[in-house]
Design a protein around this motif. Structure first.
Motif, mmCIF file in Angstrom:
data_model
loop_
_atom_site.group_PDB
_atom_site.id
_atom_site.type_symbol
_atom_site.label_atom_id
_atom_site.label_comp_id
_atom_site.label_asym_id
_atom_site.label_seq_id
_atom_site.Cartn_x
_atom_site.Cartn_y
_atom_site.Cartn_z
ATOM 1 N N ASP A 70 1.371 -16.058 64.663
ATOM 2 C CA ASP A 70 2.356 -15.037 64.987
ATOM 3 C C ASP A 70 3.708 -15.388 64.368
ATOM 4 O O ASP A 70 3.990 -16.547 64.050
ATOM 5 C CB ASP A 70 2.505 -14.900 66.503
ATOM 6 C CG ASP A 70 1.283 -14.283 67.157
ATOM 7 O OD1 ASP A 70 0.511 -13.617 66.439
ATOM 8 O OD2 ASP A 70 1.108 -14.475 68.381
ATOM 9 N N SER A 71 4.575 -14.387 64.254
ATOM 10 C CA SER A 71 5.837 -14.561 63.546
ATOM 11 C C SER A 71 6.754 -15.600 64.180
ATOM 12 O O SER A 71 7.580 -16.215 63.504
ATOM 13 C CB SER A 71 6.575 -13.226 63.447
ATOM 14 O OG SER A 71 6.808 -12.695 64.734
ATOM 15 N N ASP A 72 6.622 -15.821 65.505
ATOM 16 C CA ASP A 72 7.504 -16.777 66.159
ATOM 17 C C ASP A 72 6.960 -18.208 66.139
ATOM 18 O O ASP A 72 7.583 -19.120 66.676
ATOM 19 C CB ASP A 72 7.785 -16.355 67.601
ATOM 20 C CG ASP A 72 6.517 -16.261 68.453
ATOM 21 O OD1 ASP A 72 5.403 -16.409 67.889
ATOM 22 O OD2 ASP A 72 6.646 -16.039 69.671
ATOM 23 N N HIS A 112 9.654 -18.326 52.023
ATOM 24 C CA HIS A 112 9.479 -17.438 50.877
ATOM 25 C C HIS A 112 9.956 -16.045 51.253
ATOM 26 O O HIS A 112 9.698 -15.576 52.370
ATOM 27 C CB HIS A 112 8.007 -17.401 50.461
ATOM 28 C CG HIS A 112 7.462 -18.739 50.052
ATOM 29 N ND1 HIS A 112 7.237 -19.753 50.963
ATOM 30 C CD2 HIS A 112 7.127 -19.229 48.823
ATOM 31 C CE1 HIS A 112 6.764 -20.812 50.315
ATOM 32 N NE2 HIS A 112 6.694 -20.519 49.030
ATOM 33 N N ALA A 113 10.600 -15.360 50.311
ATOM 34 C CA ALA A 113 11.236 -14.083 50.621
ATOM 35 C C ALA A 113 10.239 -13.006 51.012
ATOM 36 O O ALA A 113 10.546 -12.130 51.824
ATOM 37 C CB ALA A 113 12.069 -13.615 49.423
ATOM 38 N N TYR A 114 9.036 -13.051 50.444
ATOM 39 C CA TYR A 114 8.048 -12.020 50.762
ATOM 40 C C TYR A 114 7.342 -12.297 52.090
ATOM 41 O O TYR A 114 6.589 -11.460 52.575
ATOM 42 C CB TYR A 114 7.026 -11.873 49.625
ATOM 43 C CG TYR A 114 6.277 -13.147 49.265
ATOM 44 C CD1 TYR A 114 5.033 -13.429 49.817
ATOM 45 C CD2 TYR A 114 6.814 -14.052 48.353
ATOM 46 C CE1 TYR A 114 4.350 -14.579 49.492
ATOM 47 C CE2 TYR A 114 6.142 -15.209 48.011
ATOM 48 C CZ TYR A 114 4.905 -15.476 48.579
ATOM 49 O OH TYR A 114 4.230 -16.634 48.237
ATOM 50 N N PHE A 147 10.333 -8.662 60.685
ATOM 51 C CA PHE A 147 9.868 -9.227 61.958
ATOM 52 C C PHE A 147 9.836 -10.751 61.951
ATOM 53 O O PHE A 147 9.520 -11.356 62.979
ATOM 54 C CB PHE A 147 8.478 -8.672 62.307
ATOM 55 C CG PHE A 147 7.421 -8.924 61.259
ATOM 56 C CD1 PHE A 147 6.601 -10.039 61.322
ATOM 57 C CD2 PHE A 147 7.263 -8.032 60.208
ATOM 58 C CE1 PHE A 147 5.629 -10.267 60.363
ATOM 59 C CE2 PHE A 147 6.297 -8.253 59.236
ATOM 60 C CZ PHE A 147 5.478 -9.373 59.306
ATOM 61 N N ARG A 148 10.164 -11.385 60.797
ATOM 62 C CA ARG A 148 10.172 -12.850 60.751
ATOM 63 C C ARG A 148 11.568 -13.436 60.581
ATOM 64 O O ARG A 148 11.747 -14.644 60.771
ATOM 65 C CB ARG A 148 9.271 -13.351 59.614
ATOM 66 C CG ARG A 148 7.784 -13.104 59.823
ATOM 67 C CD ARG A 148 6.936 -13.965 58.914
ATOM 68 N NE ARG A 148 5.508 -13.679 59.074
ATOM 69 C CZ ARG A 148 4.788 -12.970 58.193
ATOM 70 N NH1 ARG A 148 5.373 -12.479 57.102
ATOM 71 N NH2 ARG A 148 3.511 -12.764 58.392
ATOM 72 N N ILE A 149 12.553 -12.642 60.225
ATOM 73 C CA ILE A 149 13.873 -13.201 59.952
ATOM 74 C C ILE A 149 14.544 -13.686 61.236
ATOM 75 O O ILE A 149 15.292 -14.672 61.226
ATOM 76 C CB ILE A 149 14.765 -12.173 59.201
ATOM 77 C CG1 ILE A 149 15.955 -12.874 58.553
ATOM 78 C CG2 ILE A 149 15.178 -11.035 60.110
ATOM 79 C CD1 ILE A 149 15.586 -13.781 57.401
#
Length: 302
Positions: free
Chosen positions: A219-221, A250-252, A258-260
């Motif tokens: 998951d993103s967190d 990585h920028a992509y 949802f990940r920043i």
């Protein structure tokens, strides 16, 4: 021609508990090394990663869906990074394909003008083993980055951390002083090459969004969770010897909306603690060189 050295021949085994501790300036305890990766994925070649597998399981060229996924990072995601690190006052290391200077000059110029450290990352994204003339590619990459930034890079990271047995000599010959490909220690080390010493910095495949998000599908967190748990352990250990914590993004991937936020939260957390430095790779290298006799420095802790 001499037989190339195996990795074990380049460095003696060294248990970290057997080394006298290094010492950071002041009362600092942990160095956080942020590495941002910007790359060029050639539409005429297989893509470096896949977020969307081919419907039949057989990659087709051109691979427009996965090329577009990466392209989002250069058009959108990287600007979230620029905004984040500007607000934090951090100038990270940019692991960058030299071709970014040609294909994405707007992006490369932004990183240069913000004072980010450019670290060589081949000319375009693809494994070192596929290069027909590795030496020429390395020199072409280093020369192009020097031309664009006005300064020759001192660091190198192979695409996907790839190397051949000959790579260390070719890198030193081209002017590289440190590499991130050897993820085998918590501290910088020195390895032997026929062209002179080469420093390894503690890069990471554990706090890295490619294996974590794209390979392991967390998951993103999860990057935040793993980073905090890593930092807590390193900070505790840093009471005895300094520690280094690399974060590779990585920028992509981490530039997605949802990940920043989880990425931002990592810095909010570590900055609550005393004795935390945010250094780029060249700053770590310069400090390590200054305290390491093998590199001409003073009494080391190695």
């Amino acid at each position: 021609m001499n037989q190339p050295m195996l990795p074990r021949e380049r460095c003696e085994f060294s248990a970290i508990v057997d080394r006298p501790p290094l010492k950071l300036p002041g009362n600092n305890r942990v160095v956080v090394w942020t590495i941002v990766n910007y790359e060029v994925w050639d539409i005429g070649k297989p893509m470096a990663r896949q977020i969307l597998p081919a419907p039949t399981g057989v990659p087709q060229l051109p691979d427009v869906p996965n090329w577009s996924w990466h392209e989002y990072g250069m058009r959108v995601g990287c600007w979230r990074f620029f905004d984040l690190y500007r607000k934090l006052g951090i100038r990270p290391t940019l692991s960058v394909n030299a071709r970014v200077c040609d294909d994405y000059p707007r992006v490369a110029a932004e990183a240069r003008d913000l004072g980010w450290e450019f670290m060589g990352h081949a000319f375009e994204q693809g494994p070192i083993h596929k290069e027909t003339d590795q030496k020429a590619m390395i020199h072409r990459s280093m020369d192009r980055l020097e031309q664009f930034t006005g300064k020759r890079p001192v660091g190198w990271l192979g695409p996907g951390l790839t190397q051949t047995l000959e790579t260390p000599e070719l890198l030193v010959e081209a002017g590289v002083k440190y590499i991130g490909d050897w993820v085998y220690d918590d501290e910088p080390t020195v390895i032997k090459t026929a062209e002179g010493p080469l420093v390894t910095l503690p890069y990471t495949v554990e706090l890295n969004d490619i294996p974590m998000m794209i390979v392991q599908h967390h998951d993103s967190d999860h990057l935040y969770k793993r980073a905090v748990e890593t930092f807590d352990q390193l900070y505790e250990e840093s009471a005895q010897r300094p520690k280094f914590m690399a974060i590779a993004v990585h920028a992509y991937i981490s530039g997605q909306p949802f990940r920043i936020k989880p990425l931002t939260a990592i810095y909010d957390y570590v900055n609550r603690f005393d004795g935390v430095l945010h250094w780029n790779g060249e700053q770590i290298y310069d400090w390590y060189r200054s305290v390491t006799p093998e590199l001409g420095g003073g009494p080391s802790g190695r």
